[in-house]
Scaffold this active site. Structure first.
Site, PDB file in Angstrom:
ATOM      1  N   ASP A   1       0.809  -1.215   0.000  1.00  0.00           N
ATOM      2  CA  ASP A   1       0.000   0.000   0.000  1.00  0.00           C
ATOM      3  C   ASP A   1       0.843   1.267   0.000  1.00  0.00           C
ATOM      4  OD1 ASP A   1      -2.797  -1.086   2.033  1.00  0.00           O
ATOM      5  OD2 ASP A   1      -1.902  -1.855   0.213  1.00  0.00           O
TER       6      ASP A   1
ATOM      7  N   ASP B   1       0.439   4.452  -2.194  1.00  0.00           N
ATOM      8  CA  ASP B   1       0.198   5.768  -1.593  1.00  0.00           C
ATOM      9  C   ASP B   1       1.181   6.799  -2.128  1.00  0.00           C
ATOM     10  OD1 ASP B   1      -1.824   4.726  -0.105  1.00  0.00           O
ATOM     11  OD2 ASP B   1      -0.708   4.628   1.784  1.00  0.00           O
TER      12      ASP B   1
ATOM     13  N   LEU C   1     -11.619   8.433   3.634  1.00  0.00           N
ATOM     14  CA  LEU C   1     -11.084   9.291   4.694  1.00  0.00           C
ATOM     15  C   LEU C   1      -9.793   9.945   4.237  1.00  0.00           C
ATOM     16  CD1 LEU C   1     -11.406   6.860   7.741  1.00  0.00           C
ATOM     17  CD2 LEU C   1     -12.684   8.981   7.458  1.00  0.00           C
TER      18      LEU C   1
ATOM     19  N   GLU D   1     -11.239   5.193  17.124  1.00  0.00           N
ATOM     20  CA  GLU D   1     -11.405   3.754  16.897  1.00  0.00           C
ATOM     21  C   GLU D   1     -10.300   3.233  15.979  1.00  0.00           C
ATOM     22  OE1 GLU D   1     -15.085   3.783  13.903  1.00  0.00           O
ATOM     23  OE2 GLU D   1     -15.324   5.116  15.592  1.00  0.00           O
TER      24      GLU D   1
ATOM     25  N   LYS E   1      -8.565   1.609  12.753  1.00  0.00           N
ATOM     26  CA  LYS E   1      -8.906   1.537  11.330  1.00  0.00           C
ATOM     27  C   LYS E   1      -8.624   0.102  10.897  1.00  0.00           C
ATOM     28  CE  LYS E   1      -8.226   3.960   6.968  1.00  0.00           C
ATOM     29  NZ  LYS E   1      -7.944   2.836   6.100  1.00  0.00           N
TER      30      LYS E   1
ATOM     31  N   ASP F   1      -8.288  -3.214   8.783  1.00  0.00           N
ATOM     32  CA  ASP F   1      -7.778  -3.409   7.433  1.00  0.00           C
ATOM     33  C   ASP F   1      -8.526  -4.546   6.747  1.00  0.00           C
ATOM     34  OD1 ASP F   1      -6.244  -2.757   5.335  1.00  0.00           O
ATOM     35  OD2 ASP F   1      -4.361  -3.526   6.144  1.00  0.00           O
TER      36      ASP F   1
ATOM     37  N   TYR G   1     -18.878   0.600  11.934  1.00  0.00           N
ATOM     38  CA  TYR G   1     -18.305   1.873  12.335  1.00  0.00           C
ATOM     39  C   TYR G   1     -19.131   3.096  11.949  1.00  0.00           C
ATOM     40  CZ  TYR G   1     -16.185   1.401   7.666  1.00  0.00           C
ATOM     41  OH  TYR G   1     -15.966   1.200   6.337  1.00  0.00           O
TER      42      TYR G   1
ATOM     43  N   LYS H   1      -2.775   7.277   9.943  1.00  0.00           N
ATOM     44  CA  LYS H   1      -2.159   6.072   9.372  1.00  0.00           C
ATOM     45  C   LYS H   1      -0.903   5.677  10.152  1.00  0.00           C
ATOM     46  CE  LYS H   1      -3.258   4.282   5.576  1.00  0.00           C
ATOM     47  NZ  LYS H   1      -3.474   4.511   4.270  1.00  0.00           N
TER      48      LYS H   1
ATOM     49  N   CYS I   1      31.267 -23.565   6.361  1.00  0.00           N
ATOM     50  CA  CYS I   1      30.816 -22.506   7.273  1.00  0.00           C
ATOM     51  C   CYS I   1      31.576 -21.210   6.979  1.00  0.00           C
ATOM     52  CB  CYS I   1      31.059 -22.942   8.716  1.00  0.00           C
ATOM     53  SG  CYS I   1      30.793 -21.612   9.901  1.00  0.00           S
TER      54      CYS I   1
ATOM     55  N   CYS J   1      33.963 -20.659  10.315  1.00  0.00           N
ATOM     56  CA  CYS J   1      35.052 -21.551  10.735  1.00  0.00           C
ATOM     57  C   CYS J   1      35.466 -22.537   9.641  1.00  0.00           C
ATOM     58  CB  CYS J   1      34.653 -22.299  11.997  1.00  0.00           C
ATOM     59  SG  CYS J   1      33.382 -23.541  11.687  1.00  0.00           S
TER      60      CYS J   1
ATOM     61  N   CYS K   1      26.308 -25.674  10.490  1.00  0.00           N
ATOM     62  CA  CYS K   1      27.762 -25.778  10.544  1.00  0.00           C
ATOM     63  C   CYS K   1      28.075 -26.938  11.484  1.00  0.00           C
ATOM     64  CB  CYS K   1      28.339 -24.473  11.099  1.00  0.00           C
ATOM     65  SG  CYS K   1      29.963 -24.670  11.813  1.00  0.00           S
TER      66      CYS K   1
ATOM     67  N   CYS L   1      33.379 -23.501  16.469  1.00  0.00           N
ATOM     68  CA  CYS L   1      33.036 -22.397  15.561  1.00  0.00           C
ATOM     69  C   CYS L   1      32.810 -21.133  16.404  1.00  0.00           C
ATOM     70  CB  CYS L   1      31.785 -22.744  14.759  1.00  0.00           C
ATOM     71  SG  CYS L   1      31.164 -21.361  13.783  1.00  0.00           S
TER      72      CYS L   1
HETATM   73  S1  IVH Z   1     -15.244   5.655   8.658  1.00  0.00           S
HETATM   74  C1  IVH Z   1     -17.053   8.779   5.972  1.00  0.00           C
HETATM   75  N1  IVH Z   1     -14.166   4.024  10.415  1.00  0.00           N
HETATM   76  O1  IVH Z   1     -11.229   2.992   5.891  1.00  0.00           O
HETATM   77  C2  IVH Z   1     -16.284   7.871   6.852  1.00  0.00           C
HETATM   78  N2  IVH Z   1     -13.621   3.706   8.136  1.00  0.00           N
HETATM   79  O2  IVH Z   1     -10.336   5.276   4.037  1.00  0.00           O
HETATM   80  C3  IVH Z   1     -16.047   6.568   6.248  1.00  0.00           C
HETATM   81  N3  IVH Z   1     -12.141   1.801   7.717  1.00  0.00           N
HETATM   82  O3  IVH Z   1     -13.510   2.769   3.300  1.00  0.00           O
HETATM   83  C4  IVH Z   1     -15.260   5.590   6.918  1.00  0.00           C
HETATM   84  N4  IVH Z   1     -11.950   1.141   9.802  1.00  0.00           N
HETATM   85  O4  IVH Z   1     -13.050   0.684   4.639  1.00  0.00           O
HETATM   86  C5  IVH Z   1     -14.260   4.356   9.114  1.00  0.00           C
HETATM   87  N5  IVH Z   1     -13.303   2.623  12.066  1.00  0.00           N
HETATM   88  C6  IVH Z   1     -13.409   2.959  10.784  1.00  0.00           C
HETATM   89  C7  IVH Z   1     -12.750   2.244   9.781  1.00  0.00           C
HETATM   90  C8  IVH Z   1     -12.863   2.659   8.460  1.00  0.00           C
HETATM   91  C9  IVH Z   1     -11.606   0.901   8.550  1.00  0.00           C
HETATM   92  C10 IVH Z   1     -11.916   1.836   6.256  1.00  0.00           C
HETATM   93  C11 IVH Z   1     -13.159   1.813   5.442  1.00  0.00           C
HETATM   94  C12 IVH Z   1     -13.113   3.026   4.580  1.00  0.00           C
HETATM   95  C13 IVH Z   1     -11.677   3.423   4.637  1.00  0.00           C
HETATM   96  C14 IVH Z   1     -11.539   4.913   4.551  1.00  0.00           C
END
Ligand code: IVH
Length: 688
Positions: free
Chosen positions: A42, A46, A92, A125, A127, A129, A237, A326, A420, A423, A438, A444
């Site tokens: 990623d 990015d 986000l 909270e 995030k 994956d 969420y 992030k 080795c 040694c 070895c 050694c």
């Molecule tokens: S809120 C408008 N909360 O992150 C707000 N997203 O880049 C929308 N994600 O597509 C998202 N954990 O797949 C929110 N606690 C969390 C999250 C979360 C993972 C992911 C989600 C979203 C992406 C946003």
């Protein structure tokens, strides 16, 4: 580009390198979102995205509607029916450090016309994956599940979401709106992912790259029976559509209510009102990250009150009232400069990739383990290759993939040594074993050094102050060669070493002297017998009581010791059959190393004989396996689940259903401090 800016962007020519960037990003997008087979980490994606955004910021007139920055995801896969989201599923914005986080808060304060001291409540909270999904409930019944797709149009995955246990088919309780759209993340547990890949390899199928892609691949199956077999979970969420009913006035209370209605929410959801608390949350979650049973790539901070969210609104694809924080990526791309071979304590030869330094998992990495020769073959790795390096928590960085698409003609084969590298003794590889070793043993220098480090380490003789670097110096100056040489070091020897003041020399000598009084378990562990870890050493000590009895025991007797299987028994018996190992032990005894020996207690006489214990929650002072060994030493059995037969439950932090069951059954419960006290009372020596 002409000076008189035309309003029609199509008359602009996009520079060739930017067009190339578009194509690259689109290709990665397609691989990631459509094929579920990303070819780059990623962070790499990015970076490309960031470069494009930077260029577009400088050239706002030239932003094409086809630019990857102008849309959220990729087109849905064909084969599923499409669902148009009544309210778009947005993305986000990101921040990467506490300064950017505080800028985000300041922007919000300014937009709301508040001064910089006024406090705004935020929900915090993890995030998760995984893959974003929307669930629609009508009159409390799950009627539809959809992926986010490109944010406006997703795929109908109702048949698949119905197979996920954490998604209720019917909401619990009452009071929910007539139409309620719940949004959240579907993800795969790390353990389930590992299991799935082991299974896939067994039947000759392809491994998934990571839990997120495994989750995405699993949820986008046309056959729900396949999805049903995959270890998926969903955490909610947010909410989308709310019709025919009310929800609370803030995000936090809404999620708590969703939880009451039967939907899963993340246990680390909190609300905070000041910047320090946000930073504390970041620190805590960053430390927890590698221990969580699922992967998170950061945190999300959301303005808690809906009325404030509404006032703040959205900007292009993301809300102004929320941001992702992030974490450093755990994967990065770099180049293999060379492959060298290291010799470990037991002679194991480990290939190590020397890398062009790269920032990954929060540190700069220039070496990564390749485990063994088979791994080089499995990865098809050559010197000069571009590779993906993974580093999570404090785990040693490893090469996880070679980017074969990017291989040039400038690569060369890894040359595997036959002798080795330290040694020059022969390298042996036992049939069927992946590890080459070895054959030099303690002749050694590399093995000797590693053995000494192990001997002095915390769980062995615990000679504080005699660490890696000092041992390195002592070995290279030929002051220490065998274990017992440690006990013949003089102050004179030590003060001549660089950075060794008189005081430290005195302190070290005192520690060496004091730690001569040890325990049988520590001594056995310190010897460094292959596959004999701390727990096995303890079991051997408890069951035999005397070192000589262990030395004399044959394999048949050894396998009767708990946790000792035939392979470990063979290693133990072989170790004590070698004369030079017995000489090492004699020399140590002669140097004054001692430990108490006594007749082992009969299992029936042990204080917890016949008792059944259950461990639950997170123990902060010791690992669960350690706690289990302590209990077993006292004669208890440790079970995995609570029943009427359970005598006692040891409950650490965040204990859940097992604790509740124990309370319901009125079983004795010990907190961690109570457990530690209890162990001390029973004479267990703890070094916490
Ligand atoms: S809120 C408008 N909360 O992150 C707000 N997203 O880049 C929308 N994600 O597509 C998202 N954990 O797949 C929110 N606690 C969390 C999250 C979360 C993972 C992911 C989600 C979203 C992406 C946003």
């Amino acid at each position: 580009m002409s000076a008189d800016t035309p309003s029609n962007t199509s008359s602009f020519s996009i520079p060739e390198d930017i067009q190339h960037l578009y194509d690259q990003i689109e290709l990665h997008n397609y691989r990631y979102h459509v094929l579920d087979e990303p070819s780059v980490p990623d962070a790499h994606y990015d970076q490309l995205f960031k470069s494009l955004k930077a260029w577009e910021l400088q050239n706002p007139q030239a932003v094409s509607p086809q630019s990857p920055t102008q849309r959220v995801g990729a087109q849905p896969k064909s084969g599923f029916s499409q669902i148009t989201h009544e309210m778009p599923m947005l993305s986000l914005d990101n921040v990467f450090d506490s300064d950017e986080l505080s800028d985000f808060v300041t922007r919000i304060q300014e937009r709301l016309g508040l001064n910089s001291d006024s406090s705004i409540e935020f929900a915090c909270e993890p995030k998760l994956d995984g893959i974003a999904v929307s669930l629609l409930y009508e009159d409390g019944i799950l009627v539809r599940g959809a992926t986010r797709g490109d944010g406006s149009i997703g795929e109908d995955i109702t048949h698949n979401v119905r197979t996920i246990d954490s998604i209720p088919l019917k909401l619990l309780g009452s009071g929910y709106p007539q139409r309620l759209e719940v949004r959240g993340e579907i993800y795969m547990l790390k353990a389930g992912f590992e299991q799935m890949n082991i299974q896939a390899e067994k039947v000759g199928e392809k491994r998934f790259v990571n839990p997120r892609n495994a989750a995405a691949g699993s949820i986008r199956q046309l056959d729900p029976r396949i999805t049903a077999k995959r270890p998926l979970e969903m955490c909610c969420y947010s909410v989308g559509i709310v019709e025919g009913g009310e929800i609370p006035e803030d995000h936090f209370a809404t999620l708590k209510l969703l939880n009451e209605w039967g939907l899963k929410i993340n246990p680390y959801l909190i609300k905070v009102s000041d910047t320090q608390a946000q930073i504390d949350y970041v620190t805590k979650m960053q430390a927890l990250r590698s221990e969580l049973p699922y992967e998170i790539d950061g945190l999300v901070f959301k303005v808690n009150r809906y009325s404030l969210q509404q006032r703040l609104g959205f900007i292009s694809r993301a809300p102004r009232w929320a941001t992702a924080y992030k974490f450093p990526a755990e994967e990065a791309v770099t180049t293999v400069d060379n492959v060298e071979f290291q010799v470990g304590r037991t002679g194991a030869i480990t290939p190590v990739a020397r890398l062009v330094p790269v920032f990954v998992g929060g540190v700069t990495v220039s070496n990564a383990t390749l485990h063994n020769m088979d791994e080089i073959e499995r990865l098809d790795l050559k010197v000069g290759d571009s590779v993906v390096v993974h580093r999570a928590g404090d785990v040693i960085p490893k090469v996880v993939r070679v980017l074969l698409d990017e291989r040039t003609d400038n690569v060369s084969e890894v040359v595997v040594p036959t002798a080795c590298p330290i040694c020059e003794s022969d390298i042996e590889r036992i049939e069927g074993e992946a590890i080459a070793r070895c054959s030099g043993g303690l002749t050694c220098a590399a093995q000797r050094k590693e053995a000494l480090i192990h001997y002095a380490s915390k769980k062995a003789l615990d000679i504080d102050g005699l660490g890696d670097k000092l041992i390195d110096t002592l070995v290279s100056k030929e002051l220490v060669e065998k274990f017992d040489d440690i006990y013949h070091l003089s102050k004179n020897n030590l003060v001549r070493l660089e950075r060794m003041a008189e005081k430290s020399a005195d302190k070290l000598l005192a520690t060496i002297e004091r730690t001569k009084q040890t325990t049988l378990a520590r001594f056995i562990y310190a010897l460094g017998i292959r596959e004999v870890g701390e727990a096995t050493a303890r079991n051997l000590a408890t069951e035999f009581g005397f070192l000589n009895r262990i030395i004399e025991a044959d394999e048949e007797r050894l396998v009767q010791v708990s946790d000792v299987g035939p392979i470990v028994a063979k290693h133990i018996a072989r170790f004590f059959a070698q004369a030079h190992n017995l000489e090492v032990i004699e020399a140590l005894r002669a140097a004054g190393v001692t430990w108490p020996e006594a007749e082992p207690l009969d299992v029936g006489e042990l204080p917890l004989a016949g008792k059944i214990y259950v461990l639950t929650g997170t123990l902060e002072q010791m690992g669960r396996s350690e706690a289990k060994v302590f209990l077993q030493e006292l004669g208890a059995k440790v079970a995995g689940s609570v029943s009427k037969k359970t005598d006692c439950v040891v409950a650490g932090a965040a204990a859940g259903s097992k604790l509740k069951k124990a309370q319901d059954l009125e079983i004795e419960v010990l907190t961690e401090p109570e457990f530690i006290e209890f162990l001390k009372v029973h004479g267990v020596v703890l070094d916490l």
